[in-house]
Design a protein around this motif. Structure first.
Motif, PDB file in Angstrom:
ATOM      1  N   GLY A  71       1.625  13.265  -0.851  1.00  0.00           N
ATOM      2  CA  GLY A  71       0.225  13.049  -1.210  1.00  0.00           C
ATOM      3  C   GLY A  71      -0.118  11.603  -1.503  1.00  0.00           C
ATOM      4  O   GLY A  71      -1.299  11.260  -1.603  1.00  0.00           O
ATOM      5  N   ARG A  72       0.876  10.756  -1.649  1.00  0.00           N
ATOM      6  CA  ARG A  72       0.645   9.325  -1.847  1.00  0.00           C
ATOM      7  C   ARG A  72       1.604   8.547  -0.959  1.00  0.00           C
ATOM      8  O   ARG A  72       2.675   9.034  -0.605  1.00  0.00           O
ATOM      9  CB  ARG A  72       0.847   8.925  -3.315  1.00  0.00           C
ATOM     10  CG  ARG A  72      -0.157   9.571  -4.262  1.00  0.00           C
ATOM     11  CD  ARG A  72      -0.053   8.994  -5.656  1.00  0.00           C
ATOM     12  NE  ARG A  72      -0.442   7.593  -5.740  1.00  0.00           N
ATOM     13  CZ  ARG A  72      -1.707   7.172  -5.763  1.00  0.00           C
ATOM     14  NH1 ARG A  72      -2.697   8.052  -5.690  1.00  0.00           N
ATOM     15  NH2 ARG A  72      -1.969   5.898  -5.847  1.00  0.00           N
ATOM     16  N   VAL A  73       1.198   7.326  -0.598  1.00  0.00           N
ATOM     17  CA  VAL A  73       2.040   6.493   0.267  1.00  0.00           C
ATOM     18  C   VAL A  73       3.297   6.097  -0.505  1.00  0.00           C
ATOM     19  O   VAL A  73       3.207   5.515  -1.579  1.00  0.00           O
ATOM     20  CB  VAL A  73       1.293   5.225   0.713  1.00  0.00           C
ATOM     21  CG1 VAL A  73       2.201   4.359   1.588  1.00  0.00           C
ATOM     22  CG2 VAL A  73       0.026   5.599   1.470  1.00  0.00           C
ATOM     23  N   LEU A  80       5.290  -1.554   5.223  1.00  0.00           N
ATOM     24  CA  LEU A  80       5.171  -1.270   6.659  1.00  0.00           C
ATOM     25  C   LEU A  80       3.702  -1.123   7.059  1.00  0.00           C
ATOM     26  O   LEU A  80       3.269  -1.654   8.080  1.00  0.00           O
ATOM     27  CB  LEU A  80       5.924   0.020   7.002  1.00  0.00           C
ATOM     28  CG  LEU A  80       7.445   0.005   6.848  1.00  0.00           C
ATOM     29  CD1 LEU A  80       8.005   1.410   7.022  1.00  0.00           C
ATOM     30  CD2 LEU A  80       8.080  -0.930   7.863  1.00  0.00           C
ATOM     31  N   PHE A  81       2.940  -0.416   6.256  1.00  0.00           N
ATOM     32  CA  PHE A  81       1.527  -0.227   6.558  1.00  0.00           C
ATOM     33  C   PHE A  81       0.740  -1.520   6.390  1.00  0.00           C
ATOM     34  O   PHE A  81      -0.197  -1.794   7.139  1.00  0.00           O
ATOM     35  CB  PHE A  81       0.935   0.868   5.665  1.00  0.00           C
ATOM     36  CG  PHE A  81       1.414   2.247   6.018  1.00  0.00           C
ATOM     37  CD1 PHE A  81       1.153   2.780   7.269  1.00  0.00           C
ATOM     38  CD2 PHE A  81       2.119   3.019   5.115  1.00  0.00           C
ATOM     39  CE1 PHE A  81       1.577   4.051   7.607  1.00  0.00           C
ATOM     40  CE2 PHE A  81       2.559   4.288   5.441  1.00  0.00           C
ATOM     41  CZ  PHE A  81       2.280   4.802   6.693  1.00  0.00           C
ATOM     42  N   ASP A  87      -4.329  -1.080   3.951  1.00  0.00           N
ATOM     43  CA  ASP A  87      -4.189  -1.242   2.500  1.00  0.00           C
ATOM     44  C   ASP A  87      -3.734   0.086   1.876  1.00  0.00           C
ATOM     45  O   ASP A  87      -4.232   1.158   2.236  1.00  0.00           O
ATOM     46  CB  ASP A  87      -5.556  -1.662   1.946  1.00  0.00           C
ATOM     47  CG  ASP A  87      -5.532  -1.767   0.447  1.00  0.00           C
ATOM     48  OD1 ASP A  87      -5.116  -2.814  -0.057  1.00  0.00           O
ATOM     49  OD2 ASP A  87      -5.924  -0.771  -0.206  1.00  0.00           O
ATOM     50  N   SER A  88      -2.803   0.027   0.929  1.00  0.00           N
ATOM     51  CA  SER A  88      -2.259   1.249   0.324  1.00  0.00           C
ATOM     52  C   SER A  88      -3.336   2.009  -0.456  1.00  0.00           C
ATOM     53  O   SER A  88      -3.322   3.241  -0.490  1.00  0.00           O
ATOM     54  CB  SER A  88      -1.072   0.925  -0.585  1.00  0.00           C
ATOM     55  OG  SER A  88      -1.454   0.057  -1.622  1.00  0.00           O
ATOM     56  N   THR A  89      -4.282   1.288  -1.066  1.00  0.00           N
ATOM     57  CA  THR A  89      -5.366   1.963  -1.801  1.00  0.00           C
ATOM     58  C   THR A  89      -6.211   2.800  -0.839  1.00  0.00           C
ATOM     59  O   THR A  89      -6.527   3.966  -1.105  1.00  0.00           O
ATOM     60  CB  THR A  89      -6.260   0.933  -2.508  1.00  0.00           C
ATOM     61  OG1 THR A  89      -5.455   0.144  -3.388  1.00  0.00           O
ATOM     62  CG2 THR A  89      -7.372   1.619  -3.291  1.00  0.00           C
ATOM     63  N   PHE A  90      -6.561   2.203   0.308  1.00  0.00           N
ATOM     64  CA  PHE A  90      -7.338   2.916   1.328  1.00  0.00           C
ATOM     65  C   PHE A  90      -6.575   4.149   1.811  1.00  0.00           C
ATOM     66  O   PHE A  90      -7.140   5.234   1.954  1.00  0.00           O
ATOM     67  CB  PHE A  90      -7.624   1.960   2.491  1.00  0.00           C
ATOM     68  CG  PHE A  90      -8.001   2.657   3.777  1.00  0.00           C
ATOM     69  CD1 PHE A  90      -9.264   3.209   3.952  1.00  0.00           C
ATOM     70  CD2 PHE A  90      -7.078   2.767   4.818  1.00  0.00           C
ATOM     71  CE1 PHE A  90      -9.598   3.852   5.127  1.00  0.00           C
ATOM     72  CE2 PHE A  90      -7.407   3.412   5.993  1.00  0.00           C
ATOM     73  CZ  PHE A  90      -8.680   3.949   6.151  1.00  0.00           C
ATOM     74  N   MET A  91      -5.282   3.962   2.056  1.00  0.00           N
ATOM     75  CA  MET A  91      -4.486   5.071   2.572  1.00  0.00           C
ATOM     76  C   MET A  91      -4.369   6.198   1.551  1.00  0.00           C
ATOM     77  O   MET A  91      -4.462   7.377   1.899  1.00  0.00           O
ATOM     78  CB  MET A  91      -3.100   4.582   2.978  1.00  0.00           C
ATOM     79  CG  MET A  91      -3.124   3.629   4.166  1.00  0.00           C
ATOM     80  SD  MET A  91      -1.490   3.384   4.855  1.00  0.00           S
ATOM     81  CE  MET A  91      -1.151   4.962   5.599  1.00  0.00           C
ATOM     82  N   ASN A  92      -4.163   5.842   0.296  1.00  0.00           N
ATOM     83  CA  ASN A  92      -4.065   6.869  -0.743  1.00  0.00           C
ATOM     84  C   ASN A  92      -5.376   7.641  -0.893  1.00  0.00           C
ATOM     85  O   ASN A  92      -5.373   8.844  -1.157  1.00  0.00           O
ATOM     86  CB  ASN A  92      -3.654   6.241  -2.073  1.00  0.00           C
ATOM     87  CG  ASN A  92      -2.164   5.934  -2.120  1.00  0.00           C
ATOM     88  OD1 ASN A  92      -1.359   6.678  -1.573  1.00  0.00           O
ATOM     89  ND2 ASN A  92      -1.803   4.839  -2.764  1.00  0.00           N
ATOM     90  N   GLU A  93      -6.503   6.947  -0.711  1.00  0.00           N
ATOM     91  CA  GLU A  93      -7.798   7.627  -0.789  1.00  0.00           C
ATOM     92  C   GLU A  93      -7.943   8.634   0.351  1.00  0.00           C
ATOM     93  O   GLU A  93      -8.428   9.751   0.154  1.00  0.00           O
ATOM     94  CB  GLU A  93      -8.934   6.604  -0.732  1.00  0.00           C
ATOM     95  CG  GLU A  93      -9.085   5.795  -2.024  1.00  0.00           C
ATOM     96  CD  GLU A  93     -10.117   4.688  -1.901  1.00  0.00           C
ATOM     97  OE1 GLU A  93     -10.653   4.480  -0.787  1.00  0.00           O
ATOM     98  OE2 GLU A  93     -10.374   4.009  -2.922  1.00  0.00           O
TER      99      GLU A  93
END
Length: 491
Positions: A71-73, A80-81, A87-93
């Motif tokens: 559920g989270r990166v 890697l992303f 951005d990890s924040t964008f991906m987590n959202e």
């Protein structure tokens, strides 16, 4: 979220290894309604009632487990992303909105149902709409398996912790389904058995002579299942898997493979489940390679020509690869290259094998026609020169330049500094430890077969130029000596 039986078996396994888990299964078997139906080919069976669940439960277990672990990166994947501008924040959202919506749940289950497996990389593809070039080495949850058995489901997770146990348990569940459930209730047998085999390997890597024991127990199991079930499509698929497994796991003795194929063809020839064209192609491909290993040239030519006729192998290759992933080597073909390991691509390998057997049976005119009809037998430049008879210096320079580029790509995967790559190749290509040793051996052998055909059919000009190039870039002493003796004998 673990099933009750999974928790109990995990506890027993942690306390006393596989023996502890098998002892618990034996205890449960004493209370089974049908204790006789427990043949123990792969140890004790497990009652399917303990692990088969409804669709709703399967969906909830799979989705909530995926949300917990994916559920989270993961920290190790963030860098890697980031290199891809994500951005990890964008991906987590995005992950959060996916895992906390009914649409996300339905999409996840649809994909899992269609593919039967899910890992974190597949999930990222689903959530973000396209494949990302990321390879996350480890996560706490490695894989989720899902298969439908009539109106119920087997949902099973492979966790990083105690991974050997989880593979053992998945294997045990599939084995138990084969023993305790009507075979016609099982779908996608070929894929399920491929996963079963993989988990068996992971579970028993420590066992001496694993392949022999696996095949022996597999044969006993399938014979038992055959006897317990009427004819059905799943039965035919199970027997096909048995043939492929024996072929893939056999090193030199193919008698059992031939016996299984002969029995298979007799059983299904006049059945309502008669062999499909795809299954005939699969069998012919296996028999081609068996005949090649056993040096039965006429059989190789018969099966090879059948597979090329009407592009049979090409037409069914994708379907066969989807069902039997490792059977057809599928590195991208390179028709422009003469220097390559022909065994890396099923079609290039077929052409190389067929040409070799034309030569071995003295079918040189046929071999020449074969080279002229198919560029993959040689290479685009050689094919062009032969077909259009462009025997001029410019054409020969183009062929040699192509060979140099082939070598540079083999050595450094780059066309930069071709001269340095050629020097490195010349120093090392005869060394069995060199990474391109098998490429050199394969290319030399195919080049020898091409030149034998050209020599006998009096294509002397092209023969002489290719021989010059061969001596400069691909000379393998034993191949060259055999060629010298061939020419002496022919003259």
């Amino acid at each position: 979220m673990l099933l009750h039986c999974d928790e109990q078996l995990l506890t027993a396994y942690r306390h006393n290894g596989e023996k502890g888990a098998e002892a618990l299964l034996s205890k449960w078997a004493e209370y089974s309604a049908n204790p006789q139906n427990n043949p123990q080919f792969f140890g004790q069976t497990l009652s399917p009632d303990l692990f088969l669940v409804s669709e709703e439960v399967a969906m909830n277990v799979a989705f909530s487990t995926a949300r917990k672990y994916w559920g989270r990166v993961p920290m190790e994947a963030q860098a890697l992303f980031k290199r891809q501008g994500l951005d990890s924040t964008f991906m987590n959202e995005r992950l959060n909105s996916f895992f906390y919506s009914q649409k996300g749940k339905e999409t996840f289950f649809e994909q899992l149902y269609a593919q039967h497996t899910m890992n974190v990389e597949q999930l990222i593809w689903i959530v973000f709409g396209k494949r990302r070039d990321v390879h996350i080495q480890t996560t706490e949850l490695q894989t989720i398996f899902l298969y439908k058995i009539e109106n119920e489901y087997i949902v099973h997770m492979i966790y990083e912790e105690d991974a050997q146990f989880w593979h053992w348990l998945f294997m045990k569940k599939v084995y138990s389904l084969l023993i305790h459930k009507p075979l016609e209730q099982l779908t996608f047998i070929h894929e399920m058995m491929r996963h079963f085999e993989y988990s068996a390997q992971k579970s028993y890597t420590h066992v001496h002579n694993f392949s022999y024991n696996y095949k022996k127990n597999l044969d006993k199991c399938i014979t038992h299942v055959d006897n317990q079930n009427p004819s059905c499509l799943a039965k035919k698929q199970l027997q096909l898997y048995q043939i492929v497994a024996h072929y893939m796991w056999t090193e030199n003795d193919f008698r059992k493979v031939r016996e299984l194929i002969a029995s298979f063809e007799i059983e299904w020839r006049y059945s309502m489940y008669a062999l499909t064209e795809k299954e005939k192609v699969l069998i012919a491909y296996i028999l081609l390679n068996v005949a090649h290993q056993e040096q039965h040239e006429e059989d190789v030519i018969r099966y090879g020509e059948y597979l090329l006729d009407d592009e049979r192998l090409n037409n069914y290759a994708i379907e066969i690869m989807l069902e039997y992933e490792e059977l057809l080597p599928n590195i991208k073909p390179t028709p422009q290259a003469i220097v390559k390991n022909y065994a890396n691509n099923y079609l290039e390998n077929l052409y190389a094998i067929l040409l070799q057997n034309y030569v071995q049976t003295g079918s040189y005119v046929k071999g020449l026609r074969f080279i002229k009809e198919h560029a993959l037998v040689s290479s685009k430049k050689i094919h062009e020169a032969l077909v259009h008879k462009k025997y001029n210096q410019e054409q020969f320079i183009a062929i040699e330049s192509a060979i140099q580029k082939d070598i540079a790509l083999q050595v450094n995967n780059s066309l930069q500094q071709i001269g340095a790559s050629l020097e490195e190749w010349r120093r090392n290509y005869r060394d069995p430890e060199a990474p391109y040793y098998f490429t050199a051996q394969s290319s030399s052998l195919n080049m020898m077969n091409i030149m034998k055909v050209l020599f006998v059919t009096e294509q002397y000009e092209l023969f002489e130029k290719l021989m010059e190039m061969y001596k400069k870039y691909l000379l393998v002493d034993e191949h060259f000596e055999e060629m010298r003796l061939f020419i002496s004998a022919y003259v």
